[in-house]
Scaffold this active site. Structure first.
Site, PDB file in Angstrom:
ATOM      1  N   ASP A  10     -19.145 -49.150   1.328  1.00 52.86           N
ATOM      2  CA  ASP A  10     -17.985 -48.516   0.691  1.00 52.86           C
ATOM      3  C   ASP A  10     -17.003 -48.166   1.810  1.00 52.86           C
ATOM      4  O   ASP A  10     -17.353 -48.217   2.993  1.00 52.86           O
ATOM      5  CB  ASP A  10     -18.424 -47.230  -0.045  1.00 52.86           C
ATOM      6  CG  ASP A  10     -17.238 -46.512  -0.699  1.00 52.86           C
ATOM      7  OD1 ASP A  10     -16.336 -47.192  -1.205  1.00 52.86           O
ATOM      8  OD2 ASP A  10     -17.206 -45.264  -0.687  1.00 52.86           O
ATOM      9  N   SER A  11     -15.790 -47.792   1.424  1.00 50.77           N
ATOM     10  CA  SER A  11     -14.815 -47.359   2.421  1.00 50.77           C
ATOM     11  C   SER A  11     -15.333 -46.127   3.154  1.00 50.77           C
ATOM     12  O   SER A  11     -14.969 -45.877   4.283  1.00 50.77           O
ATOM     13  CB  SER A  11     -13.487 -47.021   1.745  1.00 50.77           C
ATOM     14  OG  SER A  11     -13.682 -45.986   0.811  1.00 50.77           O
ATOM     15  N   CYS A  73     -17.982 -50.071  -4.139  1.00 50.08           N
ATOM     16  CA  CYS A  73     -16.599 -49.621  -4.038  1.00 50.08           C
ATOM     17  C   CYS A  73     -15.785 -50.458  -5.024  1.00 50.08           C
ATOM     18  O   CYS A  73     -15.760 -51.688  -4.916  1.00 50.08           O
ATOM     19  CB  CYS A  73     -16.119 -49.860  -2.603  1.00 50.08           C
ATOM     20  SG  CYS A  73     -14.375 -49.535  -2.355  1.00 50.08           S
ATOM     21  N   GLU A 151     -14.204 -36.533   0.850  1.00 48.25           N
ATOM     22  CA  GLU A 151     -14.502 -36.745   2.271  1.00 48.25           C
ATOM     23  C   GLU A 151     -14.477 -35.435   3.061  1.00 48.25           C
ATOM     24  O   GLU A 151     -15.213 -35.272   4.018  1.00 48.25           O
ATOM     25  CB  GLU A 151     -13.488 -37.718   2.893  1.00 48.25           C
ATOM     26  CG  GLU A 151     -13.599 -39.142   2.375  1.00 48.25           C
ATOM     27  CD  GLU A 151     -14.931 -39.802   2.703  1.00 48.25           C
ATOM     28  OE1 GLU A 151     -15.407 -39.673   3.838  1.00 48.25           O
ATOM     29  OE2 GLU A 151     -15.506 -40.438   1.808  1.00 48.25           O
ATOM     30  N   CYS A 183     -13.933 -45.114  -9.536  1.00 48.99           N
ATOM     31  CA  CYS A 183     -14.021 -45.090  -8.076  1.00 48.99           C
ATOM     32  C   CYS A 183     -15.343 -44.410  -7.760  1.00 48.99           C
ATOM     33  O   CYS A 183     -15.677 -43.387  -8.380  1.00 48.99           O
ATOM     34  CB  CYS A 183     -12.845 -44.292  -7.500  1.00 48.99           C
ATOM     35  SG  CYS A 183     -13.026 -43.888  -5.747  1.00 48.99           S
ATOM     36  N   HIS A 185     -16.288 -42.586  -5.486  1.00 50.98           N
ATOM     37  CA  HIS A 185     -16.218 -41.211  -4.992  1.00 50.98           C
ATOM     38  C   HIS A 185     -16.233 -40.189  -6.142  1.00 50.98           C
ATOM     39  O   HIS A 185     -16.625 -39.047  -5.952  1.00 50.98           O
ATOM     40  CB  HIS A 185     -14.917 -40.980  -4.203  1.00 50.98           C
ATOM     41  CG  HIS A 185     -14.978 -41.457  -2.791  1.00 50.98           C
ATOM     42  ND1 HIS A 185     -14.942 -42.784  -2.455  1.00 50.98           N
ATOM     43  CD2 HIS A 185     -15.065 -40.777  -1.624  1.00 50.98           C
ATOM     44  CE1 HIS A 185     -15.004 -42.898  -1.140  1.00 50.98           C
ATOM     45  NE2 HIS A 185     -15.075 -41.696  -0.614  1.00 50.98           N
TER      46      HIS A 185
HETATM   47  N1  DGL Z   1     -14.956 -45.463  -3.283  1.00 51.45           N
HETATM   48  C1  DGL Z   1     -13.952 -46.399  -3.413  1.00 51.45           C
HETATM   49  C2  DGL Z   1     -13.771 -47.018  -4.757  1.00 51.45           C
HETATM   50  O1  DGL Z   1     -14.718 -47.072  -5.499  1.00 51.45           O
HETATM   51  C3  DGL Z   1     -12.837 -46.462  -2.450  1.00 51.45           C
HETATM   52  C4  DGL Z   1     -11.865 -45.374  -2.475  1.00 51.45           C
HETATM   53  C5  DGL Z   1     -10.870 -45.521  -1.355  1.00 51.45           C
HETATM   54  O2  DGL Z   1     -11.299 -45.764  -0.231  1.00 51.45           O
HETATM   55  O3  DGL Z   1      -9.682 -45.420  -1.630  1.00 51.45           O
HETATM   56  O4  DGL Z   1     -12.732 -47.467  -5.110  1.00 51.45           O
END
Ligand code: DGL
Length: 271
Positions: A10-11, A73, A151, A183, A185
């Site tokens: 993931d990012s 992600c 984060e 997302c 997150h």
């Molecule tokens: N967790 C990510 C997603 O599912 C990336 C969020 C990001 O880095 O902007 O999209």
């Protein structure tokens, strides 16, 4: 290749919401988790830049005997899953906002989707909308600032709640009865989202379905480790974590999900 690991990336730390489901469902497996923290967030970045990172991470994983990769992600899936599948032979499991189950179960005919800009722009999302939500009203909101809140560990702060209210309240006002977390997150903000949306609204997190799909693909390809290899203590030591930036947030969040992960399982890795 049964003995290989499952790669997850993931990012940054959002993919841990998928990792959490994977380790529960597949306790005999070994995992490598790559957090691309030096390049986080992916949301506002272009397709080309994200695909380059996805290739780098995949090459890194392949050098460590990975047998399957979960792109944990939504943004990276939207930007690069087709290119990844074209370039590499191993299976890739992607994320997709769970518009289909939300649209199928909606009684009000209105659903909300919270995702990044990159995910909303993606072909995959728009194809899913056409196929499964053409007769449903879909309220889309870019969750600007939310990745940064997760984060920075602000999962319950009043600032995060204020930001979330801006995205969630208009959905509820328009009678959305399902809110899709688009997302990885956002499941870490689920308690606050539930509080704002109220008990009548279902929050849809695709992570458990993605874990099930991963199990299915591993089994179908003969890649699943034998379940007699599984023990409770395996889980604590089943994952090696890498971060292209600072790994402290990753370590904190992973250790709050599974207690007792050894310090040496966390690594800085520039690629
Ligand atoms: N967790 C990510 C997603 O599912 C990336 C969020 C990001 O880095 O902007 O999209």
């Amino acid at each position: 290749m049964k003995g290989g690991s499952v790669g997850i990336f993931d990012s940054c730390v959002g993919g841990l919401s998928v990792w959490k489901e994977l380790i529960k469902l597949l306790p005999a497996e070994k995992f490598l988790y790559f957090s691309d923290s030096a390049f986080c967030p992916y949301g506002p970045k272009g397709q080309e830049e994200i695909t380059k990172r996805a290739f780098k991470i995949t090459d890194f994983f392949l050098g460590r005997g990975v047998k399957l990769i979960v792109v944990a992600c939504n943004t990276a899936t939207a930007a690069s899953i087709e290119a990844l599948r074209e370039k590499y032979d191993i299976p890739f499991i992607g994320m997709e906002p769970a518009v289909k189950p939300a649209a199928l179960h909606s009684r009000s005919g209105v659903i909300g989707v919270l995702a990044t800009q990159g995910t909303f722009r993606g072909k995959l999302y728009n194809r899913t909308l056409e196929r499964f939500a053409s007769d449903i009203k879909v309220i889309e909101r870019v969750g600007e600032g939310l990745v940064e809140m997760v984060e920075s560990g602000e999962r319950n702060s009043s600032h995060t709640e204020k930001l979330l209210r801006r995205y969630i309240e208009p959905m509820v006002a328009e009678k959305a009865d399902h809110i899709v977390l688009g997302c990885t997150h956002y499941p870490f903000l689920e308690d606050l989202i539930k509080k704002i949306a109220g008990p009548e609204v279902s929050i849809v997190n695709p992570a458990p379905a993605v874990a099930l799909h991963t199990q299915h693909i591993l089994s179908e390809r003969g890649l699943l480790r034998d379940s007699d290899e599984q023990t409770e203590s395996n889980i604590v030591n089943s994952t090696i974590f890498y971060s292209s930036g600072d790994y402290s947030v990753l370590k904190g969040l992973a250790s709050s999900i599974i207690e007792g992960i050894p310090d040496e399982n966390f690594n800085n890795q520039t690629i």
